[in-house]
Write an enzyme that holds these catalytic residues in place. Structure first.
Site, PDB file in Angstrom:
ATOM      1  N   CYS A 271     -59.141 -89.946  30.338  1.00 30.96           N
ATOM      2  CA  CYS A 271     -58.512 -89.820  31.650  1.00 30.96           C
ATOM      3  C   CYS A 271     -57.001 -90.015  31.470  1.00 30.96           C
ATOM      4  O   CYS A 271     -56.531 -90.398  30.397  1.00 30.96           O
ATOM      5  CB  CYS A 271     -59.087 -90.856  32.610  1.00 30.96           C
ATOM      6  SG  CYS A 271     -58.571 -92.564  32.261  1.00 30.96           S
TER       7      CYS A 271
ATOM      8  N   HIS B 140     -62.549 -98.684  30.291  1.00 29.49           N
ATOM      9  CA  HIS B 140     -62.916 -97.410  29.680  1.00 29.49           C
ATOM     10  C   HIS B 140     -63.117 -97.548  28.177  1.00 29.49           C
ATOM     11  O   HIS B 140     -62.558 -98.441  27.534  1.00 29.49           O
ATOM     12  CB  HIS B 140     -61.860 -96.354  29.985  1.00 29.49           C
ATOM     13  CG  HIS B 140     -61.877 -95.889  31.408  1.00 29.49           C
ATOM     14  ND1 HIS B 140     -61.167 -94.801  31.840  1.00 29.49           N
ATOM     15  CD2 HIS B 140     -62.531 -96.362  32.501  1.00 29.49           C
ATOM     16  CE1 HIS B 140     -61.372 -94.621  33.125  1.00 29.49           C
ATOM     17  NE2 HIS B 140     -62.193 -95.563  33.555  1.00 29.49           N
TER      18      HIS B 140
ATOM     19  N   CYS C  52     -55.952 -93.632  30.367  1.00 28.19           N
ATOM     20  CA  CYS C  52     -56.243 -93.873  28.944  1.00 28.19           C
ATOM     21  C   CYS C  52     -55.345 -93.019  28.046  1.00 28.19           C
ATOM     22  O   CYS C  52     -54.898 -93.482  26.995  1.00 28.19           O
ATOM     23  CB  CYS C  52     -57.714 -93.612  28.644  1.00 28.19           C
ATOM     24  SG  CYS C  52     -58.806 -94.885  29.332  1.00 28.19           S
TER      25      CYS C  52
ATOM     26  N   GLU D 287     -62.019 -95.790  25.679  1.00 21.60           N
ATOM     27  CA  GLU D 287     -60.785 -95.658  24.892  1.00 21.60           C
ATOM     28  C   GLU D 287     -60.010 -96.973  24.880  1.00 21.60           C
ATOM     29  O   GLU D 287     -59.495 -97.393  23.837  1.00 21.60           O
ATOM     30  CB  GLU D 287     -59.909 -94.541  25.462  1.00 21.60           C
ATOM     31  CG  GLU D 287     -60.568 -93.181  25.494  1.00 21.60           C
ATOM     32  CD  GLU D 287     -61.353 -92.891  26.784  1.00 21.60           C
ATOM     33  OE1 GLU D 287     -61.586 -91.709  27.058  1.00 21.60           O
ATOM     34  OE2 GLU D 287     -61.724 -93.845  27.512  1.00 21.60           O
TER      35      GLU D 287
END
Length: 160
Positions: A94, A68, A97, A70
């Site tokens: 999410c 992801h 993260c 992040e």
């Protein structure tokens, strides 16, 4: 909405276009208390891993392999993130993260309000993120990023 929030959201949006994921392009910008950029990231497969388009279209494979935005931004930072903020686009982090951001010391998250089309896939995870951020004392600032008046205001404010 502050003009700085808009600037960092615009940057996260720009960075999201670097992703090869055809369904959800995500960008993240980590910045410090002086509004200096610490790191950026976008969602994609790990360095050196084959990232052909057919892998992105197979959700089962993609979800097992993708990193992801992040997480990439945290990894690339190469420094302590304690007290820093993150801006993400097109939605908030999410739950996985969010947990990593909390553990890294991030104190503020700026993101657009979850759109209806993304809510179908991400609302449960984003709800868990909201709860974790609140419990951990991370300030979550959600903006109606698609609001043309807010965009015009921030552009005009930036020109002053």
């Amino acid at each position: 909405m502050s003009s700085w929030d808009m600037r960092f959201l615009e940057m996260a949006k720009h960075i999201s276009f670097w992703s090869k994921d055809p369904s959800t392009k995500v960008g993240a910008v980590i910045f410090d208390e002086n509004r200096r950029i610490v790191s950026v990231g976008y969602n994609g497969f790990p360095r050196g891993v084959n990232d052909d388009q057919e892998r992105y279209f197979d959700r089962e494979i993609k979800y097992r392999m993708i990193v992801h935005a992040e997480a990439n931004a945290m990894i690339f930072a190469q420094r302590s993130l304690s007290g820093c903020s993150i801006a993400t686009y097109p939605f908030m982090p999410c739950s996985v993260c969010a947990a990593m951001l909390i553990q890294s010391g991030i104190k503020r998250c700026v993101a657009p309000i979850l759109s209806d089309d993304l809510a179908k896939r991400w609302s449960e995870s984003c709800n868990a993120s909201t709860i974790m951020f609140a419990e951990a004392g991370v300030d979550l600032t959600l903006h109606n990023f698609q609001d043309k008046k807010a965009l015009d205001f921030c552009i005009a404010d930036a020109m002053l």
